[in-house]
Design an enzyme around this catalytic site. Structure first.
Site: not given
Length: 333
Positions: A177, A201, A270, A273, A296, A305
Site C-alpha cells: 500500500r 492495517k 494503488h 498493488r 488482507h 482478483y
C-alpha cells in the site's frame, strides 16, 4: 455551529429547504443534537451532512399522512419508505444513503439516551451492499513500460529516477500500500534474504518477498539515499530535504514517471498493488498466498482478483482442456 453557516455551504440541489423560516416544526430537537455534536468536535463536513439528512427526514415525517409530524412514531417500515424515496425518486447514491442511515441511527440513539424515545427505527436495518467494483489493472507490458524506461539524460532527473524506480519496483514487487511504502525504514528491508517487513492495517506486521529487479533497484538507490538523508531512518527520502517522502510526494512522482514513459493510463500507487495481485494470481492461482502477501484479513477481499474477462477464460480453456482443439478448429473454418 450556526445553522445559517451550514445552509450557506450547501449547493442548491442539496438544500432540503429554501430558508430557515421553513424549518420542520420539530427541528429544535434535531438542532440540539447537532449543536451537541459540534461541542464534541465533530467535523464541519460531518455535521453538514447530518444536518442535510435530518432536514430531509423531518420534512418527510411532517408531510407524511400517517406520521403527521410525529418523529417518535417513525418506525422500521417508515425508514424503508423514506430511504426508497431518497434512492429512487431523488436518485441519491448508495454511499449517501448509508450516510443518511448513519445520521438517523445516531440521532435516535441520542433521543433514547436522553429519555425522549423508546426505540431506534434503524435497529437491524441494513442497506443492500453494492457489488464490489473490479479494480482497474494494468497489464505486464505497461508495468515494463514504466519500470524499464530509459534513464533521463539530465543528471538531477536521473538521480530522482534512481530513487523512483526503486520505490515503484518495490511497490509492484511486493504489493505494498502507499502508506506502507512511505513508512518503510532502511532496516525493514533485507536485500540478502529478499524480504521486506511491512506494518499494515491494524498494526499487523507481515513479511513479503522482494523480487530481484526491486533488490537491484534499491541497491543502486541506497548510496544516493545515504548522501541525502538528514538523521532519518526512512528508506525513501527527499533529495532536497533529506527527510521521509510523504504519500502525496510519491503519488506525484508516479504521475511524472508515467508521463515520462509515455503511459496514457492514469497511474496511481494503488494500481501497482492491484497489478501485483492480479499478475501473481493469474500466474499461480494461489489465492491464499496472495491474501497473505497483500495483508488482507478476509479472503473475500482478495477474491475480487479472481474475476477474469471471458477472453482470458477461453484462452485458459483452449490451452488446458483435452477437447478444446476441436472447438477451436471448428470456429476457424
Amino acid at each position: 455551529m450556526r445553522l445559517n453557516s451550514l445552509l450557506a455551504k450547501l449547493t442548491p440541489t442539496e438544500k432540503p429547504i429554501p430558508s430557515q423560516a421553513d424549518l420542520p416544526k420539530n427541528w429544535a430537537v434535531a438542532q440540539a443534537w447537532l449543536d451537541d455534536l459540534s461541542l464534541q468536535n465533530y467535523s464541519e463536513h460531518t455535521i453538514t451532512a447530518y444536518t442535510t439528512a435530518l432536514m430531509r427526514l423531518m420534512n418527510f415525517i411532517e408531510q407524511d399522512i400517517r406520521l403527521q409530524g410525529d418523529y417518535l412514531a417513525f418506525d422500521h417500515k417508515d425508514l424503508s419508505r423514506f430511504l426508497v424515496l431518497r434512492l429512487e425518486k431523488d436518485g441519491i447514491k448508495a454511499i449517501s444513503a448509508k450516510q443518511t442511515l448513519s445520521a438517523i441511527r445516531k440521532f435516535y440513539a441520542h433521543l433514547i439516551k436522553i429519555g425522549k424515545a423508546a426505540h431506534n427505527p434503524t435497529t437491524g436495518y441494513r442497506l443492500k451492499a453494492e457489488p464490489r467494483a473490479l479494480p482497474k489493472v494494468g497489464d505486464v507490458d505497461m508495468m515494463a513500460q514504466l519500470l524499464d524506461q530509459p534513464m533521463p539524460d539530465d543528471a538531477a532527473k536521473a538521480r530522482l529516477w534512481i530513487r523512483d524506480r526503486a520505490m515503484f519496483e518495490l511497490m509492484y514487487s511486493s504489493g505494498l500500500r502507499l502508506s506502507e511504502l512511505a513508512s518503510l525504514d532502511v532496516n525493514d528491508i533485507d536485500l540478502t534474504a529478499g524480504v521486506v517487513k511491512v506494518l499494515g492495517k491494524g498494526n499487523k506486521m507481515r513479511l513479503v518477498p522482494v523480487g530481484k529487479k526491486a533488490i537491484d533497484a534499491i541497491s543502486i538507490y541506497l548510496p544516493h539515499r545515504d548522501l541525502w538523508q538528514e538523521n532519518t531512518d526512512a528508506l525513501f527520502i527527499s533529495e532536497r530535504h533529506g527527510t521521509r517522502l510523504s504519500t502525496r510526494a510519491i503519488q506525484l512522482r508516479l504521475k511524472v514517471c508515467a508521463t515520462n514513459a509515455g503511459i496514457a493510463q492514469n497511474l496511481h500507487p494503488h494500481l501497482l498493488r492491484h497489478c501485483f495481485a492480479s499478475h501473481i494470481l493469474s500466474a499461480s492461482g494461489d489465492l491464499r498466498a496472495v491474501q497473505e502477501m497483500l495483508g488482507h484479513t478476509d479472503i473475500s477481499t482478495t477474491q475480487i482478483y479472481t474475476q477474469v474477462d471471458f477472453s482470458t477464460l477461453t484462452k485458459v480453456y483452449d490451452k488446458a482442456h483435452p477437447r478444446a482443439v476441436s472447438r477451436v478448429l471448428k470456429y476457424e473454418k
